[in-house]
Design an enzyme around this catalytic site. Structure first.
Site, PDB file in Angstrom:
ATOM      1  N   ASP A 204       0.814  -1.210   0.000  1.00 42.78           N
ATOM      2  CA  ASP A 204       0.000   0.000   0.000  1.00 42.78           C
ATOM      3  C   ASP A 204       0.850   1.264   0.000  1.00 42.78           C
ATOM      4  O   ASP A 204       0.758   2.109   0.893  1.00 42.78           O
ATOM      5  CB  ASP A 204      -0.936  -0.019   1.215  1.00 42.78           C
ATOM      6  CG  ASP A 204      -1.966   1.104   1.172  1.00 42.78           C
ATOM      7  OD1 ASP A 204      -2.344   1.519   0.056  1.00 42.78           O
ATOM      8  OD2 ASP A 204      -2.365   1.584   2.253  1.00 42.78           O
ATOM      9  N   GLU A 448       4.103  -8.219   6.899  1.00 45.79           N
ATOM     10  CA  GLU A 448       2.790  -8.808   6.609  1.00 45.79           C
ATOM     11  C   GLU A 448       2.820  -9.834   5.473  1.00 45.79           C
ATOM     12  O   GLU A 448       2.015  -9.776   4.533  1.00 45.79           O
ATOM     13  CB  GLU A 448       1.768  -7.709   6.302  1.00 45.79           C
ATOM     14  CG  GLU A 448       1.497  -6.784   7.483  1.00 45.79           C
ATOM     15  CD  GLU A 448       0.397  -5.769   7.192  1.00 45.79           C
ATOM     16  OE1 GLU A 448      -0.098  -5.718   6.043  1.00 45.79           O
ATOM     17  OE2 GLU A 448       0.041  -5.016   8.111  1.00 45.79           O
ATOM     18  N   TYR A 501      -5.628  -3.154  13.063  1.00 43.12           N
ATOM     19  CA  TYR A 501      -6.409  -1.941  12.820  1.00 43.12           C
ATOM     20  C   TYR A 501      -7.853  -2.163  13.252  1.00 43.12           C
ATOM     21  O   TYR A 501      -8.778  -2.132  12.443  1.00 43.12           O
ATOM     22  CB  TYR A 501      -6.328  -1.542  11.343  1.00 43.12           C
ATOM     23  CG  TYR A 501      -4.952  -1.078  10.931  1.00 43.12           C
ATOM     24  CD1 TYR A 501      -4.583   0.256  11.047  1.00 43.12           C
ATOM     25  CD2 TYR A 501      -4.010  -1.977  10.443  1.00 43.12           C
ATOM     26  CE1 TYR A 501      -3.316   0.683  10.669  1.00 43.12           C
ATOM     27  CE2 TYR A 501      -2.743  -1.571  10.075  1.00 43.12           C
ATOM     28  CZ  TYR A 501      -2.401  -0.225  10.189  1.00 43.12           C
ATOM     29  OH  TYR A 501      -1.140   0.197   9.834  1.00 43.12           O
ATOM     30  N   GLU A 537       2.096  -1.566  14.135  1.00 50.39           N
ATOM     31  CA  GLU A 537       1.244  -0.639  13.376  1.00 50.39           C
ATOM     32  C   GLU A 537      -0.120  -0.566  14.042  1.00 50.39           C
ATOM     33  O   GLU A 537      -0.655  -1.582  14.514  1.00 50.39           O
ATOM     34  CB  GLU A 537       1.051  -1.096  11.921  1.00 50.39           C
ATOM     35  CG  GLU A 537       2.263  -0.986  11.030  1.00 50.39           C
ATOM     36  CD  GLU A 537       1.950  -1.387   9.582  1.00 50.39           C
ATOM     37  OE1 GLU A 537       0.756  -1.320   9.194  1.00 50.39           O
ATOM     38  OE2 GLU A 537       2.893  -1.775   8.866  1.00 50.39           O
TER      39      GLU A 537
END
Length: 643
Positions: A204, A448, A501, A537
Site C-alpha cells: 500500500d 505482513e 487496525y 502498526e
C-alpha cells in the site's frame, strides 16, 4: 511481452547473487587518501515507450549519447521520475528508463594508475544496468541498497574521452522480486488497446521509480581498507570495541587503528587488523530521551600503509562508532542493560514531487518533528532507508528497526527457492551496509507476509536463521498481521511485531471494540510464544480538517479516539510484556489510485506536507510522558515537553 530481456537479466542476477558478498561496501567518506565527486543534478532522461520496452537494448542506446538516439528531457537525480513532469504516462510508467550524464574526471585520477576510481549508485528502483563509455560495468537487482563498480581501468584506456555514464533502470516487479508483483495483460480488445497491461502489487504505497539516492565517483588507493566490522560491549565502566578490518589490493599491509572521542582525542589504539579495544570511562551510546547525552559517537580511524615493487600506498578511513549493547528477554527489550520502550513511528521515504528521492531539507524536518513529538524510534517501513538517514539516527540517538523490502509476499509462488535465494541476498546486502550503525537495534526481514501458508515455515526459518548468522548481536523479527495460531514464522523471531487496525479494517466505525480485541490479541500472542511484543502498526485514516462529533471515520476526532483506546491497553500491557508502540503513520504518503485511497494513504499524524493533525498532539503528550516514566533522568527538567 513486456521484455524477454528483463526476465533474462533478472534470472542471471538471481543465479549470480547466490553467494554472499565478497567485499565491503563502506559509505564513501573523504579523507587524506580519498576524494569524492558528487553527480547529483540534472541528467538526460528517456523512458523506453516501445511495446516491449526493449528498444533501448535493441538499438544499443548506451553506445552513444542518449540525445543522439532520440529526444531526452532533464531529470533530477536523486528523485523519482514519476511526479516530475505533466505526462500521466510517465507517472505510471512500467519498464526501462534511461539516464545519462557526462562527467569530467580530474586529470590526476586518470594519470595515477595506483588510484582506484569507483562509481557508486546509492539506490535505483528496481533493476539497474550501468555502462561507462558504452561498456557495461555492473548490474544490480533491488531498489533500496547501494551498488558500485571500479571504472579507473576503463577510463585510462582512452584518457581523452569524457566519462559518459549511462544507467538503465527497470521498475517491473514479478513474483520473485522484493517486493513482488505481477504483470497482467488485458486482452479484451473491446475494452483495452493492444499491448495494455498493468502492474499488480500487494503493498500500500506508490511504486516510485528512478535513481533515488546520490550517484558519485570516489577514489581509493590501489591498496585500501575494504571493510570494517565493529561489535561493541562494556563491562562496568570499560567499553569493549571488537573490530575487524578487511584490506584489499595487497597481501601485506601495516595498519594503525585509533579510537578517538568526540573531541578528536586518542582513547586507545592498535596495530592489529582485528582485536578488542578497551575504552576506559566509556561514554555509551544512548537513545534520545534515555540519557542526558544521547547518540554519543566515537571515531574509529584506520590507517593503512602498503608497499609493492614500485609504489607505496596509504589509505585512511574513519568510521563512527557507538558503544552499546542490545538484549531481549521474554518480556523486555534492553539497551545497555536498561529496559527500553519503543515509542515511535513508522515512516516512508515519500514526499511531494521528489517521491522517494533523497532530500536533505525533508530529512532534517522529519527529525525535528520526531524530536518535537518525543519519539525515540522508528521502523524503516517497508524497505531499507538511505544511509544518510541512519547516520542521522546514530547522531541523534533515534533507535531503528531496519526492515528489508520483503513486503507484499502474498502469493504462494513467492515462497519458492528462487525467491528465498534472492531474499537471502538482500539480507546479506542489508546487514553488510548497516551492521555498524548503533541506532539499528533489530532486523525485520518482512512485513505482513502470508505467514500462514505451509511454505512460509521453511522460508522464514531459513531467512531468520541466516540473518542471525550474519549478525548474532541483534534480534530478528518480521511484522505480522496473521492469526497467532497459524503464523508459521513466529516461532523463529526474537520479538513479536503485530499490526492491527481494530475499528478500521475490522469492525469499521466501532470504537468500542478496540479494548477487548486488542487485549485478546496481546494475550493470544504472548500466551502462545512467550516473547515480548511490539504493536508495530495501528491507526486510522484522516482527511485533514474534517471534523465530526460524535466521531466518524476519516475525521480528526475519530483518529484521536482510536489512539486513546489503543493507549489505554498499551498502558496495561507495557507493565507486563508489551515493549513498544509505533503509530502508522508518521505522515500521509502516496499510494496507487483506488477507491479506498483519496490521493494516498491518510493515516499520518502529519500531512504529507508535514503539518500536524490533532492526533499529533495526543501522541506528543503521551510520548513525553512515557519518556519521563521510562527514562533514567528527570526528563522534564532536561527535555521539557515542547509547547
Amino acid at each position: 511481452m513486456l521484455s524477454a530481456l528483463w526476465l533474462f537479466l533478472w534470472l542471471s542476477a538471481a543465479l549470480n547473487a547466490a553467494a554472499p558478498p565478497d567485499s565491503g561496501l563502506l559509505f564513501p567518506r573523504e579523507s587524506s587518501s580519498r576524494e569524492l565527486k558528487e553527480l547529483s543534478g540534472l541528467w538526460a532522461f528517456r523512458a523506453d515507450g516501445s511495446p516491449n520496452r526493449n528498444l533501448g537494448f535493441e538499438s544499443a542506446w548506451y553506445k552513444s549519447r542518449l540525445s543522439e538516439t532520440g529526444p531526452v528531457i532533464d531529470m533530477p537525480v536523486p528523485a523519482s521520475y514519476n511526479d516530475i513532469t505533466q505526462d500521466p504516462t510517465l507517472r505510471d510508467f512500467i519498464g526501462w528508463v534511461w539516464y545519462e550524464r557526462e562527467v569530467t574526471v580530474p586529470t590526476r585520477w586518470i594519470a595515477d594508475d595506483g588510484l582506484r576510481v569507483v562509481l557508486r549508485v546509492g539506490s535505483a528502483h528496481y533493476y539497474s544496468v550501468v555502462w561507462v563509455n558504452g561498456v557495461k560495468v555492473t548490474e544490480h537487482e533491488g531498489g533500496h541498497l547501494p551498488f558500485e563498480a571500479e571504472i579507473g581501468t576503463l577510463l585510462r584506456k582512452d584518457p581523452t574521452m569524457p566519462c559518459r555514464i549511462t544507467i538503465a533502470v527497470n521498475n517491473t516487479l514479478n513474483l520473485h522480486t522484493l517486493p513482488p508483483g505481477t504483470i497482467q495483460y488485458m486482452t479484451d480488445r473491446t475494452r483495452y488497446p493492444a499491448g495494455f497491461f498493468v502492474q499488480n502489487i500487494n503493498f500500500d504505497f506508490f511504486n516510485y521509480a528512478g535513481i533515488h539516492r546520490p550517484v558519485l565517483l570516489y577514489t581509493t588507493p590501489k591498496a585500501y581498507v575494504d571493510d570494517i566490522t565493529v561489535v561493541t560491549d562494556f563491562l562496568d565502566n570499560t567499553g569493549l570495541v571488537r573490530y575487524d578490518v578487511s584490506v584489499k589490493g595487497t597481501t601485506s599491509a601495516a595498519l594503525k587503528v585509533t579510537l578517538m572521542d568526540k573531541g578528536g582525542h586518542c582513547v586507545v589504539s592498535s596495530n592489529e587488523a582485528s582485536g578488542v579495544l578497551k575504552v576506559p570511562n566509556v561514554n555509551l551510546w544512548w537513545p534520545f530521551l534515555m540519557h542526558e547525552n544521547p547518540g554519543y559517537l566515537y571515531s574509529l580511524e584506520v590507517r593503512l600503509k602498503a608497499t609493492d615493487e614500485s609504489s607505496t600506498y596509504e589509505d585512511v578511513y574513519t568510521l563512527p562508532v557507538g558503544i552499546r549493547t542490545v538484549n531481549v528477554s521474554s518480556t523486555q527489550f534492553f539497551i545497555n542493560n536498561k529496559p527500553f520502550y519503543f515509542h515511535g513511528v513508522n515512516k516512508h521515504e515519500d514526499a511531494d514531487i521528489r517521491g522517494k528521492g533523497l532530500d536533505w531539507p525533508l530529512i532534517v524536518k522529519d527529525f525535528n518533528l520526531m524530536k518535537w513529538l518525543g519519539a525515540n524510534s522508528f521502523r524503516t517501513s517497508h524497505y531499507p532507508y538511505a544511509e544518510e538517514i541512519l547516520q542521522m539516527c546514530d547522531r541523534h540517538g533515534i533507535v531503528v528497526i531496519d526492515e528489508s523490502p520483503g513486503v507484499g509476499i502474498k502469493d504462494i509462488r513467492s515462497f519458492d527457492n528462487v525467491s528465498l535465494t534472492h531474499h537471502l541476498t538482500v539480507m546479506d546486502e542489508l546487514v553488510r551496509r548497516d551492521k555498524n550503525h548503533p541506532s539499528v537495534v533489530m532486523w525485520s526481514v518482512a512485513n505482513e507476509p502470508a505467514a500462514e501458508m505451509p511454505p512460509a515455515e521453511n522460508y522464514f526459518k531459513t531467512l531468520i536463521m541466516h540473518t542471525k548468522a550474519l549478525d548474532p548481536t541483534r534480534p530478528v523479527t518480521y511484522i505480522t498481521d496473521s492469526n497467532f495460531a497459524r503464523d508459521k514464522g513466529a516461532p523463529f523471531v526474537d520479538v513479536i511485531c503485530v499490526n492491527s487496525y481494530f475499528s478500521w479494517y475490522h469492525d469499521p466505525g466501532h470504537l468500542e471494540v478496540i479494548p477487548l480485541q486488542l487485549n485478546t490479541q496481546f494475550e493470544n500472542w504472548f500466551g502462545k510464544y512467550k516473547k515480548p511484543i511490539i504493536q508495530s502498526e495501528y491507526g486510522a485514516d484522516v482527511v485533514p480538517g474534517l471534523h465530526n462529533d460524535p466521531p466518524l471515520m476519516f475525521t480528526e476526532e475519530y483518529q484521536k479516539v482510536v489512539l486513546q483506546q489503543y493507549h489505554r491497553v498499551f498502558d496495561q500491557k507495557r507493565k507486563k510484556y508489551v515493549i513498544g508502540e509505533l503509530i502508522w503513520n508518521f505522515a500521509d504518503f502516496m499510494t496507487t489510485q483506488g477507491i479506498i485511497r483519496v490521493v494516498g494513504n491518510k493515516k499520518g499524524i502529519f500531512t504529507r506536507q508535514r503539518q500536524p493533525k490533532a492526533a499529533a498532539f495526543i501522541l506528543k503528550e503521551r510520548y513525553w510522558r512515557l519518556a519521563n516514566e521510562t527514562g533514567i533522568l528527570p526528563l522534564w527538567t532536561k527535555y521539557p515537553c515542547p509547547l
